[in-house]
Design a protein around this motif. Sequence first.
Motif, mmCIF file in Angstrom:
data_model
loop_
_atom_site.group_PDB
_atom_site.id
_atom_site.type_symbol
_atom_site.label_atom_id
_atom_site.label_comp_id
_atom_site.label_asym_id
_atom_site.label_seq_id
_atom_site.Cartn_x
_atom_site.Cartn_y
_atom_site.Cartn_z
ATOM 1 N N PRO A 1 0.799 -1.228 0.000
ATOM 2 C CA PRO A 1 0.000 0.000 0.000
ATOM 3 C C PRO A 1 0.832 1.280 0.000
ATOM 4 C CG PRO A 1 -0.062 -1.045 2.159
ATOM 5 C CD PRO A 1 0.665 -1.976 1.234
ATOM 6 N N LYS A 2 2.082 1.205 0.451
ATOM 7 C CA LYS A 2 2.907 2.400 0.587
ATOM 8 C C LYS A 2 4.357 1.950 0.740
ATOM 9 C CE LYS A 2 3.050 6.382 3.718
ATOM 10 N NZ LYS A 2 2.458 6.949 4.925
ATOM 11 N N TRP B 1 0.511 -3.173 8.437
ATOM 12 C CA TRP B 1 -0.190 -2.056 7.800
ATOM 13 C C TRP B 1 -1.470 -1.779 8.557
ATOM 14 C CZ3 TRP B 1 0.453 1.937 4.865
ATOM 15 C CH2 TRP B 1 -0.630 2.549 4.253
ATOM 16 N N VAL C 1 -4.906 -0.044 8.373
ATOM 17 C CA VAL C 1 -5.820 0.437 7.332
ATOM 18 C C VAL C 1 -6.380 1.811 7.671
ATOM 19 C CG1 VAL C 1 -7.991 -0.057 6.138
ATOM 20 C CG2 VAL C 1 -6.428 -1.912 6.673
ATOM 21 N N GLU D 1 -3.533 4.396 7.674
ATOM 22 C CA GLU D 1 -2.808 4.308 6.410
ATOM 23 C C GLU D 1 -1.311 4.491 6.607
ATOM 24 O OE1 GLU D 1 -4.653 6.860 3.493
ATOM 25 O OE2 GLU D 1 -6.297 5.439 3.234
#
Length: 84
Positions: A8-9, A37, A39, A42
């Motif tokens: 995600p990153k 992670w 959510v 973030e």
Amino acid sequence: MFDGPDYPKSITEEEFESWLEEGRTSKISYHFLLIVWNVYDEKYNPVFVETRDEIGNYELYPDARGSEGLIAVYDLYSESRVGL
């Protein structure tokens, strides 16, 4: 680190190194760094555990049903990635 569509990153190498150091210098004898992670926030969070059994308390990203998903696990001392 963690560049690409499967993550995600990304995070910086400096941040990763600081997490390893934090785990190694803790008074608790941690052995593993879990990168989790979140959510809702973030962002990645470091989670330190003493035993391999504790890793099982986390569901793998992206299939995790809760607010956190396990991205990767590293041995704090060899710095090698642990297969899941």
